[in-house]
Design a protein around this motif. Structure first.
Motif, short mmCIF file in Angstrom:
data_model
loop_
_atom_site.label_atom_id
_atom_site.label_comp_id
_atom_site.label_asym_id
_atom_site.label_seq_id
_atom_site.Cartn_x
_atom_site.Cartn_y
_atom_site.Cartn_z
N GLU A 56 1.23 -1.23 -0.31
CA GLU A 56 0.38 -0.46 0.20
C GLU A 56 0.66 1.69 -0.11
OE1 GLU A 56 -3.36 2.08 2.55
OE2 GLU A 56 -2.86 0.06 3.08
N VAL A 57 2.11 1.47 0.89
CA VAL A 57 2.53 2.23 0.98
C VAL A 57 3.35 2.57 -0.45
CG1 VAL A 57 5.32 3.17 2.08
CG2 VAL A 57 3.18 2.35 3.44
N ARG A 58 4.17 1.31 -1.47
CA ARG A 58 5.01 0.82 -2.14
C ARG A 58 3.41 1.89 -3.25
NH1 ARG A 58 8.45 -3.75 -3.13
NH2 ARG A 58 8.77 -2.91 -5.04
N GLU A 59 2.49 1.69 -3.11
CA GLU A 59 1.50 2.50 -4.26
C GLU A 59 1.76 3.83 -4.27
OE1 GLU A 59 0.04 1.37 -6.69
OE2 GLU A 59 0.33 -1.01 -7.12
N GLN A 60 1.45 4.76 -3.14
CA GLN A 60 0.87 6.07 -2.54
C GLN A 60 2.66 6.04 -3.32
OE1 GLN A 60 0.21 6.56 1.21
NE2 GLN A 60 -0.17 4.43 1.54
N LEU A 61 3.87 5.92 -3.05
CA LEU A 61 4.63 6.50 -3.46
C LEU A 61 4.81 6.63 -5.02
CD1 LEU A 61 7.68 4.35 -0.65
CD2 LEU A 61 6.78 7.45 -1.36
N ARG A 62 4.66 5.27 -5.38
CA ARG A 62 4.84 5.35 -7.22
C ARG A 62 3.45 6.83 -7.32
NH1 ARG A 62 2.91 0.44 -11.32
NH2 ARG A 62 2.64 1.30 -12.94
N ALA A 63 2.78 7.20 -7.21
CA ALA A 63 1.89 7.99 -7.22
C ALA A 63 2.84 9.39 -7.20
CB ALA A 63 0.61 7.80 -6.26
N VAL A 64 4.23 9.50 -6.44
CA VAL A 64 4.25 10.91 -6.52
C VAL A 64 5.81 9.94 -7.02
CG1 VAL A 64 3.18 11.64 -4.33
CG2 VAL A 64 5.13 9.95 -3.91
N GLY A 65 5.88 8.91 -7.74
CA GLY A 65 6.78 8.53 -8.42
C GLY A 65 6.62 9.02 -9.58
N TYR A 66 5.55 9.88 -10.58
CA TYR A 66 5.34 10.13 -11.74
C TYR A 66 4.87 8.45 -12.40
CZ TYR A 66 8.18 14.36 -11.10
OH TYR A 66 8.96 15.25 -9.96
N ASN A 67 4.26 7.71 -11.35
CA ASN A 67 3.51 6.42 -11.60
C ASN A 67 4.78 5.62 -12.53
OD1 ASN A 67 1.40 4.85 -12.02
ND2 ASN A 67 0.82 5.43 -13.81
N GLN A 68 5.87 5.35 -12.17
CA GLN A 68 6.67 4.76 -12.71
C GLN A 68 6.54 3.39 -12.43
OE1 GLN A 68 10.90 6.68 -13.38
NE2 GLN A 68 9.67 7.93 -11.69
N PRO A 69 6.22 2.30 -12.99
CA PRO A 69 5.83 0.95 -12.72
C PRO A 69 7.48 0.79 -11.85
CG PRO A 69 6.55 0.89 -15.13
CD PRO A 69 6.34 1.96 -14.72
N GLN A 70 8.29 0.69 -12.03
CA GLN A 70 9.73 -0.22 -10.98
C GLN A 70 8.78 -0.42 -9.41
OE1 GLN A 70 9.92 2.61 -13.65
NE2 GLN A 70 12.00 2.31 -14.01
N ILE A 71 8.47 1.05 -9.32
CA ILE A 71 8.08 1.45 -8.02
C ILE A 71 7.34 0.56 -7.18
CG2 ILE A 71 7.64 2.88 -6.19
CD1 ILE A 71 8.24 5.12 -7.85
N THR A 72 7.05 -0.12 -7.42
CA THR A 72 6.02 -1.39 -7.26
C THR A 72 5.93 -2.88 -7.71
OG1 THR A 72 4.27 -0.41 -9.73
CG2 THR A 72 3.72 0.41 -6.39
N GLU A 73 6.72 -2.68 -8.88
CA GLU A 73 7.05 -4.27 -9.67
C GLU A 73 8.24 -4.46 -9.00
OE1 GLU A 73 6.61 -3.87 -13.80
OE2 GLU A 73 4.44 -3.24 -13.78
N ALA A 74 8.70 -3.99 -8.93
CA ALA A 74 10.27 -4.10 -8.43
C ALA A 74 10.14 -5.24 -6.88
CB ALA A 74 11.25 -3.16 -8.56
N SER A 75 11.22 -6.13 -6.38
CA SER A 75 11.32 -7.14 -5.80
C SER A 75 10.95 -6.42 -4.41
CB SER A 75 11.76 -7.72 -5.92
OG SER A 75 11.87 -9.05 -4.47
N HIS A 76 12.07 -5.11 -4.22
CA HIS A 76 12.30 -4.24 -3.16
C HIS A 76 12.45 -3.01 -3.60
CE1 HIS A 76 12.88 -8.01 -1.39
NE2 HIS A 76 12.80 -7.41 0.14
N LEU A 77 12.13 -1.52 -2.71
CA LEU A 77 12.18 -0.21 -2.76
C LEU A 77 13.10 -0.05 -1.96
CD1 LEU A 77 11.94 2.75 -4.17
CD2 LEU A 77 10.04 2.19 -2.61
N PHE A 78 14.11 0.35 -2.38
CA PHE A 78 14.93 1.31 -1.11
C PHE A 78 14.64 2.68 -0.99
CE2 PHE A 78 18.56 -1.59 0.53
CZ PHE A 78 17.82 -3.24 0.31
N VAL A 79 14.70 3.77 -0.57
CA VAL A 79 14.31 5.30 -0.34
C VAL A 79 15.70 5.68 0.39
CG1 VAL A 79 13.29 6.81 0.55
CG2 VAL A 79 12.06 5.18 -0.07
N PHE A 80 17.01 6.25 -0.11
CA PHE A 80 18.10 7.26 0.58
C PHE A 80 17.96 8.53 1.38
CE2 PHE A 80 19.92 3.19 -1.90
CZ PHE A 80 20.94 2.68 -0.93
N ALA A 81 17.65 8.43 2.95
CA ALA A 81 16.79 9.39 3.29
C ALA A 81 18.22 10.91 3.63
CB ALA A 81 16.13 9.52 4.19
#
Length: 210
Positions: A56-81
Motif C-alpha cells: 500500500e505504501v509503495r502504491e502511494q510512492l508510485r503516485a508521487v513517483g510519476y507512476n513509474q512501474p518499477q516502484i511497485t513491480e520490483a522485488s524491493h524499494l530502497f529509499v535513501f533519506a
C-alpha cells in the motif's frame, strides 16, 4: 577482478522488473550489509535507508513517483533519506559509537569531535543537507556494484517528487529528506532495454593522467 568487471558490464538501469521474482532473505541481507559498510565522510553515515516492502505504501510512492512501474513491480524499494541538518548532538552520538566499537575512552576522541564540529556542524544548514545527500549517493553506488555481483538488478532513480516521498514516509518529522531511491529485483525478459549496448566514455576520454 575480471568477474567483477563482467558484473558491471552486465548491470543496467532496469526499466521493467519481473514482479514474480523476489530477492531471497540471504541476498537482501548481503545488500544491506554492503550499504552499511559503505564509506562516508568521517564515517558518520548522515542518512537512513528505508526498505519499503508494504504494498500500500509503495502504491502511494508510485503516485508521487510519476507512476513509474518499477516502484511497485520490483522485488524491493530502497529509499535513501539524508539528514537535513547535522548537529553537535549527532557528533556526540557518533563519538559514543566510535568509543564503544573501538574501546577508546570518549575523552580521547575530543580532537576528532572538534574537527567534525568545525568542518561540518558549523556549515550553513543547506550546505549540510547537500553534504548528507552526497554521502547517501556513495551508498547507492556501492549498492549497485554489490547487487551486480549477485546478478540482482537495480534501477537508481531521481525522477520522483522528493517532498511527496517525504510526506508518505513521514521523513520531515525525523529530520530527513529523500535523496535518491533504488528499485531492486530481477529484470523482465520483456524489458526492451536489457540487451542495449552500454554507452560510456572511453578510458582515454574519461581519464587524464597528469
Amino acid at each position: 577482478m575480471s568477474t567483477y568487471i563482467e558484473s558491471l558490464e552486465w548491470r543496467y538501469a532496469t526499466k521493467q522488473f519481473d514482479s514474480s521474482k523476489k530477492i531471497s532473505t540471504d541476498n537482501l541481507n548481503i545488500l544491506k550489509e554492503a550499504v552499511r559498510l559503505t564509506a562516508s565522510s568521517y564515517g558518520m553515515q548522515p542518512y537512513e535507508v528505508f526498505d519499503v516492502q508494504n504494498e500500500e505504501v509503495r502504491e502511494q510512492l508510485r503516485a508521487v513517483g510519476y507512476n513509474q512501474p518499477q516502484i511497485t513491480e520490483a522485488s524491493h524499494l530502497f529509499v535513501f533519506a539524508a539528514k537535513t541538518d547535522v548537529t553537535s548532538a549527532d557528533v556526540d552520538t557518533y563519538m559514543k559509537l566510535v568509543s564503544e566499537t573501538r574501546n577508546v575512552p570518549l575523552e580521547n576522541l575530543e580532537g576528532f569531535s572538534g574537527m567534525i564540529n568545525g568542518a561540518v556542524v558549523a556549515l550553513p544548514q543547506e550546505v549540510k543537507a547537500t553534504w548528507s545527500a552526497k554521502q547517501a549517493y556513495i551508498a547507492l553506488g556501492n549498492l549497485l556494484s554489490a547487487a551486480a555481483t549477485l546478478k540482482i538488478d537495480v534501477c537508481p532513480m531521481e525522477g520522483f517528487d522528493a517532498n511527496g516521498f517525504d510526506d508518505v514516509l513521514g521523513l520531515k518529522e525525523k529530520g530527513l529528506h529523500t535523496a535518491v531511491i533504488a528499485t531492486l529485483g530481477y529484470r523482465s525478459e520483456e524489458d526492451v532495454t536489457k540487451d542495449a549496448a552500454k554507452v560510456r566514455k572511453s578510458t582515454e576520454d574519461l581519464f587524464t593522467t597528469i
